[in-house]
Design a protein around this motif. Structure first.
Motif, short mmCIF file in Angstrom:
data_model
loop_
_atom_site.label_atom_id
_atom_site.label_comp_id
_atom_site.label_asym_id
_atom_site.label_seq_id
_atom_site.Cartn_x
_atom_site.Cartn_y
_atom_site.Cartn_z
N GLU A 18 93.14 64.30 34.29
CA GLU A 18 91.94 63.80 33.61
C GLU A 18 92.24 63.41 32.18
O GLU A 18 93.04 64.05 31.51
CB GLU A 18 90.86 64.89 33.60
CG GLU A 18 90.39 65.26 34.98
CD GLU A 18 89.20 66.21 34.95
OE1 GLU A 18 88.29 65.95 34.16
OE2 GLU A 18 89.22 67.18 35.70
N GLN A 19 91.56 62.36 31.75
CA GLN A 19 91.51 61.95 30.35
C GLN A 19 92.87 61.83 29.67
O GLN A 19 93.01 62.22 28.51
CB GLN A 19 90.61 62.93 29.56
CG GLN A 19 89.22 63.11 30.11
CD GLN A 19 88.44 61.80 30.21
OE1 GLN A 19 88.56 60.92 29.38
NE2 GLN A 19 87.62 61.68 31.24
N LEU A 20 93.86 61.31 30.35
CA LEU A 20 95.13 61.03 29.70
C LEU A 20 95.08 59.63 29.08
O LEU A 20 94.45 58.73 29.62
CB LEU A 20 96.29 61.10 30.70
CG LEU A 20 96.61 62.48 31.25
CD1 LEU A 20 97.75 62.39 32.26
CD2 LEU A 20 96.97 63.45 30.15
N THR A 21 95.75 59.47 27.96
CA THR A 21 95.80 58.17 27.31
C THR A 21 96.67 57.23 28.12
O THR A 21 97.81 57.56 28.45
CB THR A 21 96.37 58.30 25.89
OG1 THR A 21 95.56 59.21 25.15
CG2 THR A 21 96.42 56.97 25.18
N VAL A 22 96.12 56.07 28.45
CA VAL A 22 96.88 55.03 29.16
C VAL A 22 97.42 54.07 28.11
O VAL A 22 96.65 53.43 27.39
CB VAL A 22 96.00 54.30 30.19
CG1 VAL A 22 96.78 53.19 30.88
CG2 VAL A 22 95.44 55.27 31.21
N HIS A 23 98.72 53.98 28.05
CA HIS A 23 99.38 53.10 27.09
C HIS A 23 99.65 51.76 27.76
O HIS A 23 100.28 51.71 28.82
CB HIS A 23 100.70 53.73 26.62
CG HIS A 23 100.52 55.08 26.02
ND1 HIS A 23 100.12 55.27 24.72
CD2 HIS A 23 100.64 56.32 26.55
CE1 HIS A 23 100.02 56.56 24.46
NE2 HIS A 23 100.33 57.23 25.57
N PRO A 24 99.19 50.66 27.15
CA PRO A 24 99.39 49.34 27.76
C PRO A 24 100.87 48.97 27.83
O PRO A 24 101.67 49.39 27.00
CB PRO A 24 98.64 48.38 26.84
CG PRO A 24 98.23 49.16 25.65
CD PRO A 24 98.48 50.60 25.88
N ILE A 25 101.21 48.18 28.84
CA ILE A 25 102.56 47.65 29.01
C ILE A 25 102.45 46.13 28.92
O ILE A 25 101.82 45.51 29.78
CB ILE A 25 103.17 48.05 30.37
CG1 ILE A 25 103.18 49.57 30.53
CG2 ILE A 25 104.57 47.47 30.50
CD1 ILE A 25 103.58 50.04 31.92
N PRO A 26 103.03 45.54 27.89
CA PRO A 26 102.91 44.07 27.73
C PRO A 26 103.58 43.32 28.88
O PRO A 26 104.61 43.73 29.40
CB PRO A 26 103.67 43.79 26.42
CG PRO A 26 103.84 45.11 25.74
CD PRO A 26 103.78 46.16 26.82
N GLY A 27 102.94 42.21 29.27
CA GLY A 27 103.55 41.30 30.23
C GLY A 27 103.46 41.68 31.68
O GLY A 27 104.09 41.05 32.52
N VAL A 28 102.69 42.72 32.03
CA VAL A 28 102.57 43.10 33.44
C VAL A 28 101.25 42.60 34.01
O VAL A 28 100.35 42.21 33.29
CB VAL A 28 102.69 44.64 33.64
CG1 VAL A 28 104.05 45.14 33.21
CG2 VAL A 28 101.59 45.38 32.92
N SER A 29 101.14 42.65 35.32
CA SER A 29 99.92 42.25 36.01
C SER A 29 98.74 43.09 35.54
O SER A 29 98.90 44.24 35.14
CB SER A 29 100.12 42.46 37.52
OG SER A 29 98.90 42.44 38.20
N GLN A 30 97.55 42.51 35.61
CA GLN A 30 96.33 43.25 35.24
C GLN A 30 96.08 44.42 36.19
O GLN A 30 95.32 45.31 35.88
CB GLN A 30 95.13 42.32 35.23
CG GLN A 30 95.15 41.32 34.12
CD GLN A 30 93.93 40.44 34.12
OE1 GLN A 30 93.17 40.37 35.09
NE2 GLN A 30 93.72 39.74 33.02
N THR A 31 96.73 44.40 37.34
CA THR A 31 96.61 45.50 38.29
C THR A 31 97.27 46.77 37.75
O THR A 31 96.90 47.87 38.12
CB THR A 31 97.27 45.10 39.63
OG1 THR A 31 96.68 43.89 40.07
CG2 THR A 31 97.05 46.15 40.68
N ILE A 32 98.23 46.59 36.86
CA ILE A 32 98.90 47.74 36.23
C ILE A 32 98.23 47.96 34.88
O ILE A 32 98.36 47.15 33.96
CB ILE A 32 100.41 47.48 36.07
CG1 ILE A 32 101.02 47.19 37.45
CG2 ILE A 32 101.08 48.66 35.39
CD1 ILE A 32 102.44 46.71 37.39
N LEU A 33 97.48 49.05 34.77
CA LEU A 33 96.73 49.33 33.55
C LEU A 33 97.62 49.74 32.39
O LEU A 33 97.27 49.58 31.24
CB LEU A 33 95.69 50.43 33.80
CG LEU A 33 94.57 50.08 34.76
CD1 LEU A 33 93.66 51.28 34.96
CD2 LEU A 33 93.77 48.90 34.24
N GLY A 34 98.76 50.31 32.70
CA GLY A 34 99.67 50.80 31.67
C GLY A 34 100.45 51.98 32.21
O GLY A 34 100.75 52.04 33.40
N ALA A 35 100.75 52.92 31.31
CA ALA A 35 101.51 54.09 31.71
C ALA A 35 100.95 55.33 31.01
O ALA A 35 100.34 55.23 29.95
CB ALA A 35 102.99 53.91 31.35
#
Length: 136
Positions: A18-35
């Motif tokens: 729960e409630q973990l920060t999702v860090h964006p990953i530049p240049g990936v599909s919008q299906t991948i929210l980040g990490a």
């Protein structure tokens, strides 16, 4: 997801976070929210509703981290319901007719239809999205 109910087998789930920060990953599909940082590991977060063709909307603060031989992956979801015990060998499971979708079959639980996700097919779809994003 959206107006529909989907299920995973508990053996495929490592943890619900729960409630973990999702860090964006530049240049990936919008299906991948980040990490996310999951116990010291960098784990990709997949927008499961978007991957399955549902409209982009607000996601739950919870994510489901799946066990995977290549490493864990987290699924962002609309909402999470309870864990139910179900013996698939003694349940009504109608097979999915489309090889293109990520559904292993549909369960009828007291008149409520629940789609059982097929993680192998889901991984294939995700692999395709990743190849399209990276160009290889």
């Amino acid at each position: 997801l959206g107006p529909e109910v989907y299920a995973l087998e508990l053996a495929d789930v490592q943890e619900v976070v729960e409630q973990l920060t999702v860090h964006p990953i530049p240049g990936v599909s919008q299906t991948i929210l980040g990490a996310i940082n999951f116990h010291g590991r960098i784990v990709p977060v997949i927008d499961l509703p978007q991957l399955l063709g549902f409209p982009v909307g607000e996601r739950s603060g919870r994510m489901i981290v799946l066990i995977d031989e290549q490493g864990p992956v987290a699924l962002a979801i609309d909402q999470l319901q309870r864990v139910i015990s179900l013996d698939l060998a003694h349940s009504t499971l109608s097979q999915s007719e489309s090889e293109q979708d990520c559904i292993r079959g549909v369960l009828d639980l007291n008149g409520k239809m629940i789609s059982l996700l097929d993680l192998e097919r889901l991984r294939l779809v995700l692999d395709q999205v990743c190849r399209e994003t990276t160009g290889g």
